[in-house]
Write a protein that holds these residues in place. Structure first.
Motif, PDB file in Angstrom:
ATOM      1  N   SER A   1      -9.532   4.691  -4.679  1.00  8.85           N
ATOM      2  CA  SER A   1      -9.091   5.349  -5.913  1.00  8.85           C
ATOM      3  C   SER A   1      -7.568   5.413  -5.970  1.00  8.85           C
ATOM      4  O   SER A   1      -6.967   5.309  -7.042  1.00  8.85           O
ATOM      5  CB  SER A   1      -9.672   6.762  -5.999  1.00  8.85           C
ATOM      6  OG  SER A   1     -11.074   6.712  -6.109  1.00  8.85           O
ATOM      7  N   SER A   2      -6.927   5.587  -4.807  1.00  8.57           N
ATOM      8  CA  SER A   2      -5.460   5.628  -4.764  1.00  8.57           C
ATOM      9  C   SER A   2      -4.862   4.245  -4.986  1.00  8.57           C
ATOM     10  O   SER A   2      -3.837   4.096  -5.642  1.00  8.57           O
ATOM     11  CB  SER A   2      -4.988   6.183  -3.412  1.00  8.57           C
ATOM     12  OG  SER A   2      -5.433   7.502  -3.230  1.00  8.57           O
ATOM     13  N   LEU A   3      -5.507   3.231  -4.408  1.00  9.93           N
ATOM     14  CA  LEU A   3      -4.980   1.878  -4.530  1.00  9.93           C
ATOM     15  C   LEU A   3      -5.243   1.277  -5.902  1.00  9.93           C
ATOM     16  O   LEU A   3      -4.475   0.439  -6.384  1.00  9.93           O
ATOM     17  CB  LEU A   3      -5.592   0.977  -3.452  1.00  9.93           C
ATOM     18  CG  LEU A   3      -5.230   1.316  -2.000  1.00  9.93           C
ATOM     19  CD1 LEU A   3      -5.989   0.418  -1.036  1.00  9.93           C
ATOM     20  CD2 LEU A   3      -3.721   1.204  -1.773  1.00  9.93           C
ATOM     21  N   LEU A   4      -6.340   1.694  -6.536  1.00  9.93           N
ATOM     22  CA  LEU A   4      -6.714   1.165  -7.850  1.00  9.93           C
ATOM     23  C   LEU A   4      -6.956   2.332  -8.815  1.00  9.93           C
ATOM     24  O   LEU A   4      -8.080   2.570  -9.251  1.00  9.93           O
ATOM     25  CB  LEU A   4      -7.967   0.303  -7.729  1.00  9.93           C
ATOM     26  CG  LEU A   4      -7.803  -0.963  -6.888  1.00  9.93           C
ATOM     27  CD1 LEU A   4      -9.162  -1.520  -6.471  1.00  9.93           C
ATOM     28  CD2 LEU A   4      -7.005  -2.014  -7.632  1.00  9.93           C
ATOM     29  N   PRO A   5      -5.896   3.078  -9.156  1.00 11.91           N
ATOM     30  CA  PRO A   5      -6.072   4.307  -9.942  1.00 11.91           C
ATOM     31  C   PRO A   5      -6.623   4.087 -11.345  1.00 11.91           C
ATOM     32  O   PRO A   5      -7.195   5.005 -11.932  1.00 11.91           O
ATOM     33  CB  PRO A   5      -4.652   4.896  -9.999  1.00 11.91           C
ATOM     34  CG  PRO A   5      -3.749   3.733  -9.750  1.00 11.91           C
ATOM     35  CD  PRO A   5      -4.494   2.809  -8.851  1.00 11.91           C
ATOM     36  N   ASP A   6      -6.464   2.870 -11.886  1.00 12.69           N
ATOM     37  CA  ASP A   6      -6.937   2.616 -13.244  1.00 12.69           C
ATOM     38  C   ASP A   6      -8.393   2.173 -13.288  1.00 12.69           C
ATOM     39  O   ASP A   6      -8.952   1.967 -14.375  1.00 12.69           O
ATOM     40  CB  ASP A   6      -6.077   1.538 -13.915  1.00 12.69           C
ATOM     41  CG  ASP A   6      -4.630   1.990 -14.075  1.00 12.69           C
ATOM     42  OD1 ASP A   6      -4.409   3.208 -14.220  1.00 12.69           O
ATOM     43  OD2 ASP A   6      -3.736   1.136 -14.030  1.00 12.69           O
TER      44      ASP A   6
ATOM     45  N   MET B   1       0.809  -1.225   0.000  1.00 12.94           N
ATOM     46  CA  MET B   1       0.000   0.000   0.000  1.00 12.94           C
ATOM     47  C   MET B   1       0.842   1.275   0.000  1.00 12.94           C
ATOM     48  O   MET B   1       0.457   2.278  -0.585  1.00 12.94           O
ATOM     49  CB  MET B   1      -0.942   0.018   1.209  1.00 12.94           C
ATOM     50  CG  MET B   1      -2.187  -0.813   1.022  1.00 12.94           C
ATOM     51  SD  MET B   1      -3.435  -0.544   2.317  1.00 12.94           S
ATOM     52  CE  MET B   1      -3.009  -1.855   3.443  1.00 12.94           C
ATOM     53  N   GLY B   2       1.975   1.252   0.710  1.00 12.60           N
ATOM     54  CA  GLY B   2       2.769   2.468   0.888  1.00 12.60           C
ATOM     55  C   GLY B   2       3.040   3.239  -0.389  1.00 12.60           C
ATOM     56  O   GLY B   2       2.687   4.428  -0.497  1.00 12.60           O
ATOM     57  N   PRO B   3       3.662   2.620  -1.411  1.00 15.21           N
ATOM     58  CA  PRO B   3       3.967   3.350  -2.647  1.00 15.21           C
ATOM     59  C   PRO B   3       2.713   3.871  -3.355  1.00 15.21           C
ATOM     60  O   PRO B   3       2.732   4.931  -3.978  1.00 15.21           O
ATOM     61  CB  PRO B   3       4.676   2.304  -3.519  1.00 15.21           C
ATOM     62  CG  PRO B   3       5.195   1.295  -2.556  1.00 15.21           C
ATOM     63  CD  PRO B   3       4.211   1.260  -1.436  1.00 15.21           C
ATOM     64  N   LEU B   4       1.609   3.144  -3.247  1.00 13.54           N
ATOM     65  CA  LEU B   4       0.379   3.557  -3.925  1.00 13.54           C
ATOM     66  C   LEU B   4      -0.283   4.747  -3.242  1.00 13.54           C
ATOM     67  O   LEU B   4      -1.041   5.486  -3.867  1.00 13.54           O
ATOM     68  CB  LEU B   4      -0.605   2.378  -3.971  1.00 13.54           C
ATOM     69  CG  LEU B   4      -0.142   1.166  -4.785  1.00 13.54           C
ATOM     70  CD1 LEU B   4      -1.057  -0.019  -4.550  1.00 13.54           C
ATOM     71  CD2 LEU B   4      -0.091   1.511  -6.273  1.00 13.54           C
ATOM     72  N   LEU B   5       0.005   4.927  -1.955  1.00 11.87           N
ATOM     73  CA  LEU B   5      -0.610   6.034  -1.218  1.00 11.87           C
ATOM     74  C   LEU B   5       0.270   7.269  -1.179  1.00 11.87           C
ATOM     75  O   LEU B   5      -0.062   8.255  -0.511  1.00 11.87           O
ATOM     76  CB  LEU B   5      -0.957   5.582   0.213  1.00 11.87           C
ATOM     77  CG  LEU B   5      -2.021   4.482   0.302  1.00 11.87           C
ATOM     78  CD1 LEU B   5      -2.257   4.085   1.748  1.00 11.87           C
ATOM     79  CD2 LEU B   5      -3.332   4.945  -0.335  1.00 11.87           C
ATOM     80  N   GLY B   6       1.397   7.222  -1.866  1.00 15.36           N
ATOM     81  CA  GLY B   6       2.227   8.414  -2.015  1.00 15.36           C
ATOM     82  C   GLY B   6       2.719   9.019  -0.710  1.00 15.36           C
ATOM     83  O   GLY B   6       2.740  10.237  -0.566  1.00 15.36           O
ATOM     84  N   GLY B   7       3.110   8.195   0.225  1.00 10.89           N
ATOM     85  CA  GLY B   7       3.648   8.725   1.474  1.00 10.89           C
ATOM     86  C   GLY B   7       2.609   9.003   2.547  1.00 10.89           C
ATOM     87  O   GLY B   7       2.967   9.320   3.681  1.00 10.89           O
ATOM     88  N   ARG B   8       1.335   8.910   2.207  1.00 12.99           N
ATOM     89  CA  ARG B   8       0.296   9.093   3.232  1.00 12.99           C
ATOM     90  C   ARG B   8       0.291   7.906   4.177  1.00 12.99           C
ATOM     91  O   ARG B   8       0.721   6.816   3.803  1.00 12.99           O
ATOM     92  CB  ARG B   8      -1.083   9.224   2.579  1.00 12.99           C
ATOM     93  CG  ARG B   8      -1.289  10.544   1.858  1.00 12.99           C
ATOM     94  CD  ARG B   8      -2.684  10.594   1.256  1.00 12.99           C
ATOM     95  NE  ARG B   8      -2.813   9.632   0.176  1.00 12.99           N
ATOM     96  CZ  ARG B   8      -3.969   9.186  -0.295  1.00 12.99           C
ATOM     97  NH1 ARG B   8      -5.101   9.571   0.255  1.00 12.99           N
ATOM     98  NH2 ARG B   8      -4.003   8.331  -1.285  1.00 12.99           N
TER      99      ARG B   8
ATOM    100  N   ALA C   1     -20.147   3.982   2.937  1.00 15.09           N
ATOM    101  CA  ALA C   1     -18.824   4.453   2.548  1.00 15.09           C
ATOM    102  C   ALA C   1     -18.776   5.968   2.580  1.00 15.09           C
ATOM    103  O   ALA C   1     -19.761   6.646   2.311  1.00 15.09           O
ATOM    104  CB  ALA C   1     -18.509   3.956   1.145  1.00 15.09           C
ATOM    105  N   GLY C   2     -17.607   6.484   2.919  1.00 12.85           N
ATOM    106  CA  GLY C   2     -17.414   7.930   2.940  1.00 12.85           C
ATOM    107  C   GLY C   2     -16.416   8.360   1.890  1.00 12.85           C
ATOM    108  O   GLY C   2     -15.870   7.548   1.139  1.00 12.85           O
ATOM    109  N   GLU C   3     -16.152   9.661   1.866  1.00 12.63           N
ATOM    110  CA  GLU C   3     -15.203  10.199   0.883  1.00 12.63           C
ATOM    111  C   GLU C   3     -13.789   9.669   1.114  1.00 12.63           C
ATOM    112  O   GLU C   3     -13.039   9.454   0.172  1.00 12.63           O
ATOM    113  CB  GLU C   3     -15.213  11.728   0.935  1.00 12.63           C
ATOM    114  CG  GLU C   3     -16.443  12.358   0.298  1.00 12.63           C
ATOM    115  CD  GLU C   3     -16.608  11.942  -1.166  1.00 12.63           C
ATOM    116  OE1 GLU C   3     -15.618  12.006  -1.930  1.00 12.63           O
ATOM    117  OE2 GLU C   3     -17.717  11.536  -1.541  1.00 12.63           O
ATOM    118  N   ASP C   4     -13.419   9.473   2.393  1.00  9.81           N
ATOM    119  CA  ASP C   4     -12.090   8.924   2.677  1.00  9.81           C
ATOM    120  C   ASP C   4     -11.943   7.530   2.086  1.00  9.81           C
ATOM    121  O   ASP C   4     -10.882   7.161   1.588  1.00  9.81           O
ATOM    122  CB  ASP C   4     -11.835   8.871   4.188  1.00  9.81           C
ATOM    123  CG  ASP C   4     -11.636  10.260   4.784  1.00  9.81           C
ATOM    124  OD1 ASP C   4     -11.393  11.205   4.013  1.00  9.81           O
ATOM    125  OD2 ASP C   4     -11.717  10.382   6.019  1.00  9.81           O
TER     126      ASP C   4
END
Length: 202
Positions: A122-127, A56-63, A113-116
Motif C-alpha cells: 500500500s505504501s509502494l503503490l498508494p494509488d 523504495m526509500g522515498p515511498l516508505l517515508g523514512g521507514r 500475506a500478513g498485515e505488514d
C-alpha cells in the motif's frame, strides 16, 4: 545428486537462451557506459510492457527498506522497486536480479500475506485499489515467494548478463576501506580455496 546436475544444466541453458535474446534485442552502444535505467527502458520497449523503476526509500517515508528489490507485475505494467540506500553496485545487482525474474517469467506465490505485507504494498503503490493490493499479496512479495530454483536462475541471469555486457562482476562490488594485513591474508586464502585470484580487486 544425479537429478540435480541435469536440472542445473537445464536451468543454465534456459537462462543463457534468455540472456541471448535480451542481448540480441538490446545491442550495446559502442563506447557507451552501461546505464541501468536506460537498459530498463530499452527492455520495456523490447517486451512491449512499461517497466517503472522506483526507489523504495522515498515511498516508505523514512521507514526501513525491508528488501533489496521487489518486482510487482500489474495488468498493464511492471513495477521494479529497489533499495536506494545501498551502494550503486548493490542497487544495480538487485535490479538486474529482479529483471531476471521478469524476463524468465517467474511467478512468486505461496506464502500467506500478513498485515505488514499489505502495508508495504500500500505504501509502494498508494494509488492502487486496496482490494487489488490484497489480491496481489500472494504473488508479489519477491524473495519470500520465489522457489530456490527461480532465485538461482535470477542470479544466473544477472551474472551472465553483466558478463555479456562486458562488466566484470567482481568489479561491481568493491570494499570501501582497506582491510588490515592479517585480514587480507585470510581473504586471499579464502579466494584461493574458492578458485578466485587473490588480491585481484584490491
Amino acid at each position: 545428486m544425479g537429478e540435480r546436475a541435469p536440472s542445473l544444466r537445464r536451468a543454465r541453458r534456459r537462462v543463457s537462451d534468455a540472456v541471448d535474446a535480451v542481448v540480441a534485442g538490446i545491442p550495446a552502444e559502442p563506447g557507451t557506459p552501461f546505464d541501468i535505467a536506460d537498459f530498463c527502458a530499452r527492455l520495456a520497449e523490447l517486451r512491449g510492457r512499461p517497466i517503472a523503476l522506483l526507489a523504495m526509500g522515498p515511498l516508505l517515508g523514512g521507514r526501513p527498506v525491508p528488501m533489496t528489490g521487489l518486482l510487482v507485475a500489474l495488468p498493464n505494467s511492471d513495477y521494479l522497486f529497489y533499495d536506494d540506500g545501498t551502494s550503486p553496485s548493490f542497487r544495480e545487482n538487485a535490479i538486474m536480479h529482479e529483471l531476471g525474474h521478469l524476463v524468465l517469467g517467474h511467478s512468486a506465490g505461496g506464502q500467506p500475506a500478513g498485515e505488514d505485507d499489505l502495508d508495504l504494498l500500500s505504501s509502494l503503490l498508494p494509488d492502487l485499489d486496496p482490494d487489488m493490493v490484497r489480491r496481489m499479496l500472494s504473488t508479489a512479495l519477491g524473495r519470500r515467494g520465489y522457489t530456490d530454483r527461480q532465485e538461482i536462475e535470477a542470479e544466473m541471469f544477472a551474472s551472465l548478463l553483466w558478463r555479456r555486457r562486458g562488466v566484470d562482476g567482481h568489479a561491481l562490488i568493491r570494499p570501501t576501506a582497506r582491510l588490515a594485513p592479517a585480514d587480507e591474508r585470510v581473504v586471499d586464502r579464502l579466494a584461493q580455496v574458492l578458485g578466485a585470484e587473490p588480491g585481484r580487486d584490491r
